[in-house]
Write an enzyme that holds these catalytic residues in place. Structure first.
Site, PDB file in Angstrom:
ATOM      1  N   ASP A 111       0.857  -1.193   0.000  1.00  0.00           N
ATOM      2  CA  ASP A 111       0.000   0.000   0.000  1.00  0.00           C
ATOM      3  C   ASP A 111       0.891   1.241   0.000  1.00  0.00           C
ATOM      4  OD1 ASP A 111      -1.189   0.158   3.471  1.00  0.00           O
ATOM      5  OD2 ASP A 111       0.820  -0.031   2.673  1.00  0.00           O
TER       6      ASP A 111
ATOM      7  N   TYR B  59       2.919   4.804   0.730  1.00  0.00           N
ATOM      8  CA  TYR B  59       3.536   5.438   1.896  1.00  0.00           C
ATOM      9  C   TYR B  59       2.483   6.319   2.569  1.00  0.00           C
ATOM     10  CZ  TYR B  59       8.013   4.133  -0.263  1.00  0.00           C
ATOM     11  OH  TYR B  59       9.071   3.448  -0.814  1.00  0.00           O
TER      12      TYR B  59
ATOM     13  N   PHE C 174       6.729   1.865  -4.103  1.00  0.00           N
ATOM     14  CA  PHE C 174       8.123   2.096  -3.719  1.00  0.00           C
ATOM     15  C   PHE C 174       8.646   3.483  -4.098  1.00  0.00           C
ATOM     16  CE2 PHE C 174       7.897  -2.580  -4.059  1.00  0.00           C
ATOM     17  CZ  PHE C 174       8.278  -2.910  -2.773  1.00  0.00           C
TER      18      PHE C 174
ATOM     19  N   HIS D   5      11.608  -9.449   0.525  1.00  0.00           N
ATOM     20  CA  HIS D   5      11.243  -8.041   0.365  1.00  0.00           C
ATOM     21  C   HIS D   5      12.468  -7.154   0.625  1.00  0.00           C
ATOM     22  CE1 HIS D   5       9.104  -4.238   1.206  1.00  0.00           C
ATOM     23  NE2 HIS D   5       8.102  -4.767   0.531  1.00  0.00           N
TER      24      HIS D   5
END
Length: 220
Positions: A65, A67, A78, A187
């Site tokens: 989701d 920031y 990202f 990740h």
């Protein structure tokens, strides 16, 4: 329902926009944005699609989701807006690109330059309440983004799907590996980057696959 989104995506996702879940999702998102700060800014909610038309997608990177702090999110997973300090995961992404391809760390954390080359930077959930990670999960966005991934996976060929972490890997489980390249690893979060993200060579592997199929590689 008419949604302001790139026409190539609207044509394929109109059944989602007409579905009852999307109507309920729209009401929820409008109420949330009215009640207090939410991100990204309204006009950028569908930025991933607007900057990367359906027929131009060559790579898909799946995030979770947006920031949730002021000024960071710009509708691409990202990615952060120009001038915003790099969050830890993005720092690690740039480190891996440097180690993999020898490219210097860029001055900007905005990944719009990737999107313009055909990289769909897709969060599973497209909005979030300020300071509350995951606050808009479970209201329908995941159904919508699953549909977008499914359209790409079934209507296109030779796309690179990059799935970092268990969440993205579950979301990409339906992708036909005989039609596309699916790259998986840990990740880039500091909590897991040293457990398999660093050294995954996803950026060079993606470009090698694209070149093999006559597709222009990405300037990461």
């Amino acid at each position: 329902m008419t949604v302001k989104i790139d026409a190539t995506w609207r044509d394929r996702l109109q059944p989602e926009f007409d579905a009852s879940y999307f109507s309920a999702l729209t009401q929820f998102v409008r109420a949330e944005y009215h009640a207090g700060p939410c991100y990204p800014p309204g006009p950028q909610i569908f930025a991933a699609f607007d900057l990367c038309p359906f027929d131009r997608v060559k790579v898909v990177i799946i995030g979770q989701d947006p920031y949730h702090e002021e000024g960071q999110a710009e509708g691409l997973c990202f990615s952060v807006a120009e001038g915003v300090p790099f969050p830890p995961s993005l720092q690690n992404i740039f480190k891996e690109i440097h180690d993999d391809l020898g490219r210097p760390v860029p001055a900007s954390g905005s990944l719009r330059r990737w999107a313009s080359q055909g990289v769909l930077l897709l969060n599973a959930t497209l909005t979030v309440r300020a300071h509350q990670a995951g606050s808009h999960q479970g209201h329908g966005w995941e159904i919508f983004t699953d549909a977008a991934i499914q359209r790409l996976a079934t209507e296109r060929e030779h796309i690179v799907f990059i799935l970092w972490g268990s969440y993205a890997q579950r979301k990409g489980a339906m992708i036909d590996r005989s039609r596309h390249l699916v790259l998986t690893s840990a990740h880039p979060s500091p909590l897991s980057a040293y457990r398999g993200f660093f050294g995954n060579h996803h950026f060079s592997r993606a470009n090698a696959y694209l070149a093999e199929h006559g597709i222009t590689p990405v300037e990461w």
